[in-house]
Design a protein around this motif. Structure first.
Motif, PDB file in Angstrom:
ATOM      1  N   THR A 182     104.530  39.088 142.864  1.00 36.99           N
ATOM      2  CA  THR A 182     105.445  39.001 141.732  1.00 36.99           C
ATOM      3  C   THR A 182     106.857  38.665 142.215  1.00 36.99           C
ATOM      4  O   THR A 182     107.775  38.587 141.404  1.00 36.99           O
ATOM      5  N   SER A 183     107.030  38.462 143.521  1.00 34.82           N
ATOM      6  CA  SER A 183     108.353  38.172 144.089  1.00 34.82           C
ATOM      7  C   SER A 183     108.911  36.867 143.534  1.00 34.82           C
ATOM      8  O   SER A 183     108.168  35.986 143.095  1.00 34.82           O
ATOM      9  N   GLU A 184     110.219  36.753 143.585  1.00 29.53           N
ATOM     10  CA  GLU A 184     110.881  35.539 143.111  1.00 29.53           C
ATOM     11  C   GLU A 184     110.404  34.322 143.905  1.00 29.53           C
ATOM     12  O   GLU A 184     110.148  33.264 143.337  1.00 29.53           O
ATOM     13  N   PHE A 185     110.257  34.471 145.212  1.00 30.11           N
ATOM     14  CA  PHE A 185     109.823  33.357 146.054  1.00 30.11           C
ATOM     15  C   PHE A 185     108.452  32.842 145.628  1.00 30.11           C
ATOM     16  O   PHE A 185     108.265  31.649 145.414  1.00 30.11           O
ATOM     17  N   LEU A 186     107.474  33.726 145.508  1.00 24.70           N
ATOM     18  CA  LEU A 186     106.114  33.294 145.169  1.00 24.70           C
ATOM     19  C   LEU A 186     105.956  32.910 143.694  1.00 24.70           C
ATOM     20  O   LEU A 186     104.940  32.336 143.312  1.00 24.70           O
ATOM     21  N   SER A 187     106.960  33.220 142.879  1.00 26.03           N
ATOM     22  CA  SER A 187     106.929  32.841 141.467  1.00 26.03           C
ATOM     23  C   SER A 187     107.540  31.467 141.216  1.00 26.03           C
ATOM     24  O   SER A 187     107.581  31.000 140.080  1.00 26.03           O
ATOM     25  N   ASP A 188     108.005  30.811 142.272  1.00 28.28           N
ATOM     26  CA  ASP A 188     108.628  29.496 142.160  1.00 28.28           C
ATOM     27  C   ASP A 188     107.689  28.534 141.425  1.00 28.28           C
ATOM     28  O   ASP A 188     106.520  28.399 141.787  1.00 28.28           O
ATOM     29  N   GLU A 189     108.203  27.873 140.415  1.00 23.92           N
ATOM     30  CA  GLU A 189     107.376  26.992 139.585  1.00 23.92           C
ATOM     31  C   GLU A 189     106.874  25.751 140.311  1.00 23.92           C
ATOM     32  O   GLU A 189     105.968  25.068 139.834  1.00 23.92           O
ATOM     33  N   ARG A 190     107.445  25.449 141.490  1.00 22.16           N
ATOM     34  CA  ARG A 190     106.949  24.305 142.269  1.00 22.16           C
ATOM     35  C   ARG A 190     105.572  24.592 142.864  1.00 22.16           C
ATOM     36  O   ARG A 190     104.854  23.678 143.231  1.00 22.16           O
ATOM     37  N   PHE A 191     105.215  25.857 142.971  1.00 21.27           N
ATOM     38  CA  PHE A 191     103.980  26.245 143.642  1.00 21.27           C
ATOM     39  C   PHE A 191     102.832  26.380 142.646  1.00 21.27           C
ATOM     40  O   PHE A 191     102.996  26.930 141.558  1.00 21.27           O
ATOM     41  N   GLN A 192     101.684  25.889 143.066  1.00 23.12           N
ATOM     42  CA  GLN A 192     100.447  26.148 142.338  1.00 23.12           C
ATOM     43  C   GLN A 192      99.815  27.357 143.016  1.00 23.12           C
ATOM     44  O   GLN A 192      99.644  27.368 144.232  1.00 23.12           O
ATOM     45  N   ARG A 193      99.477  28.378 142.242  1.00 21.50           N
ATOM     46  CA  ARG A 193      98.929  29.614 142.800  1.00 21.50           C
ATOM     47  C   ARG A 193      97.483  29.791 142.333  1.00 21.50           C
ATOM     48  O   ARG A 193      97.185  29.610 141.151  1.00 21.50           O
ATOM     49  N   LEU A 215      94.684  35.284 147.603  1.00 24.75           N
ATOM     50  CA  LEU A 215      95.621  34.510 146.804  1.00 24.75           C
ATOM     51  C   LEU A 215      96.215  33.417 147.688  1.00 24.75           C
ATOM     52  O   LEU A 215      96.391  33.620 148.896  1.00 24.75           O
ATOM     53  N   GLY A 216      96.524  32.287 147.083  1.00 20.04           N
ATOM     54  CA  GLY A 216      97.142  31.193 147.819  1.00 20.04           C
ATOM     55  C   GLY A 216      98.180  30.490 146.971  1.00 20.04           C
ATOM     56  O   GLY A 216      97.982  30.302 145.775  1.00 20.04           O
ATOM     57  N   ALA A 217      99.295  30.119 147.614  1.00 17.72           N
ATOM     58  CA  ALA A 217     100.352  29.354 146.954  1.00 17.72           C
ATOM     59  C   ALA A 217     100.452  28.002 147.659  1.00 17.72           C
ATOM     60  O   ALA A 217     100.558  27.950 148.895  1.00 17.72           O
ATOM     61  N   TYR A 218     100.418  26.931 146.879  1.00 15.81           N
ATOM     62  CA  TYR A 218     100.383  25.572 147.410  1.00 15.81           C
ATOM     63  C   TYR A 218     101.469  24.738 146.743  1.00 15.81           C
ATOM     64  O   TYR A 218     101.750  24.907 145.558  1.00 15.81           O
ATOM     65  N   GLU A 219     102.029  23.810 147.514  1.00 16.73           N
ATOM     66  CA  GLU A 219     103.046  22.906 146.995  1.00 16.73           C
ATOM     67  C   GLU A 219     102.587  21.472 147.269  1.00 16.73           C
ATOM     68  O   GLU A 219     102.326  21.113 148.426  1.00 16.73           O
ATOM     69  N   VAL A 267     101.219  15.187 151.706  1.00 17.20           N
ATOM     70  CA  VAL A 267     100.462  16.366 152.124  1.00 17.20           C
ATOM     71  C   VAL A 267     100.594  17.450 151.066  1.00 17.20           C
ATOM     72  O   VAL A 267     101.471  17.415 150.218  1.00 17.20           O
ATOM     73  N   VAL A 268      99.707  18.443 151.185  1.00 21.15           N
ATOM     74  CA  VAL A 268      99.870  19.689 150.443  1.00 21.15           C
ATOM     75  C   VAL A 268     100.413  20.710 151.424  1.00 21.15           C
ATOM     76  O   VAL A 268      99.882  20.867 152.535  1.00 21.15           O
ATOM     77  N   HIS A 269     101.489  21.353 151.040  1.00 22.71           N
ATOM     78  CA  HIS A 269     102.080  22.413 151.852  1.00 22.71           C
ATOM     79  C   HIS A 269     101.451  23.736 151.419  1.00 22.71           C
ATOM     80  O   HIS A 269     101.552  24.120 150.249  1.00 22.71           O
ATOM     81  N   ILE A 270     100.771  24.375 152.350  1.00 21.21           N
ATOM     82  CA  ILE A 270     100.221  25.698 152.061  1.00 21.21           C
ATOM     83  C   ILE A 270     101.355  26.684 152.310  1.00 21.21           C
ATOM     84  O   ILE A 270     101.707  26.989 153.449  1.00 21.21           O
ATOM     85  N   VAL A 271     101.959  27.143 151.231  1.00 22.87           N
ATOM     86  CA  VAL A 271     103.160  27.954 151.295  1.00 22.87           C
ATOM     87  C   VAL A 271     102.840  29.355 151.794  1.00 22.87           C
ATOM     88  O   VAL A 271     103.530  29.899 152.670  1.00 22.87           O
ATOM     89  N   TYR A 272     101.773  29.952 151.252  1.00 24.08           N
ATOM     90  CA  TYR A 272     101.438  31.320 151.631  1.00 24.08           C
ATOM     91  C   TYR A 272      99.995  31.609 151.249  1.00 24.08           C
ATOM     92  O   TYR A 272      99.546  31.189 150.184  1.00 24.08           O
ATOM     93  N   LEU A 273      99.299  32.302 152.124  1.00 27.37           N
ATOM     94  CA  LEU A 273      97.928  32.746 151.879  1.00 27.37           C
ATOM     95  C   LEU A 273      97.852  34.228 152.185  1.00 27.37           C
ATOM     96  O   LEU A 273      98.491  34.697 153.128  1.00 27.37           O
ATOM     97  N   GLU A 274      97.039  34.937 151.433  1.00 28.03           N
ATOM     98  CA  GLU A 274      96.853  36.356 151.741  1.00 28.03           C
ATOM     99  C   GLU A 274      95.479  36.823 151.292  1.00 28.03           C
ATOM    100  O   GLU A 274      95.028  36.500 150.195  1.00 28.03           O
ATOM    101  N   ALA A 275      94.852  37.579 152.175  1.00 29.52           N
ATOM    102  CA  ALA A 275      93.573  38.215 151.864  1.00 29.52           C
ATOM    103  C   ALA A 275      93.834  39.614 151.312  1.00 29.52           C
ATOM    104  O   ALA A 275      94.853  40.232 151.608  1.00 29.52           O
TER     105      ALA A 275
END
Length: 154
Positions: A25-36, A48-52, A59-67
């Protein structure tokens, strides 16, 4: 197992017990540029994964992944409940790249030395030149991307 767009409830679950490493729910991961996206086994949220989508960089930038906590080696030192979650979520980034006409290429940052070695050894990732003081950035492309993609998303 299914992967589908992440919901607000999925993000909120990361703040409940057992706590995830990062609040989605952080501001960073809520960025509208990212597909989650959320990965599930039945009703259980496992990743969960956040992609840009970087069309200018092709390319697709894999912003963040978490198990989920029970499968995250950073949080749980016991036997993980699920294995291969990171690779699955990278495969989904490769799928997004293909779906967006970007040839299956993805980039991601290694947040630890152990992850850097893992990406090189197990994913065939190639380290890209460093910019300023950023974390090491890796490219997964060509045959390495195909191997990951076909292992999960045929």
């Amino acid at each position: 197992m299914i992967i589908e767009p992440m919901t607000q409830r999925d993000a909120e679950l990361t703040n409940e017990q057992p706590l995830w490493q990062t609040s989605w729910t952080s501001e960073f991961l809520s960025d509208e540029r990212f597909q989650r996206y959320a990965a599930r086994v039945g009703d259980e949220l496992i990743a969960l994964g956040a992609y840009e989508i970087l069309e200018n960089a092709l390319v697709v930038h894999i912003v963040y992944l978490e198990a989920q906590p029970e499968s995250n080696p950073t949080l749980d030192e016991g036997q993980p409940k699920y294995t291969g979650i990171g690779r699955l979520m990278v495969a989904y980034g490769i799928k997004l790249s293909i779906d967006n006409g970007l040839a299956g290429d993805v980039v991601l940052e290694a947040k630890t030395t152990a992850l850097a070695k893992h990406y090189e050894r197990d994913f065939g990732a190639v380290r890209l030149p460093m910019f300023q003081s950023s974390a090491p950035r890796y490219l997964i492309a060509d045959e390495a991307a195909k191997r990951i993609f076909f292992a999960y998303l045929v």
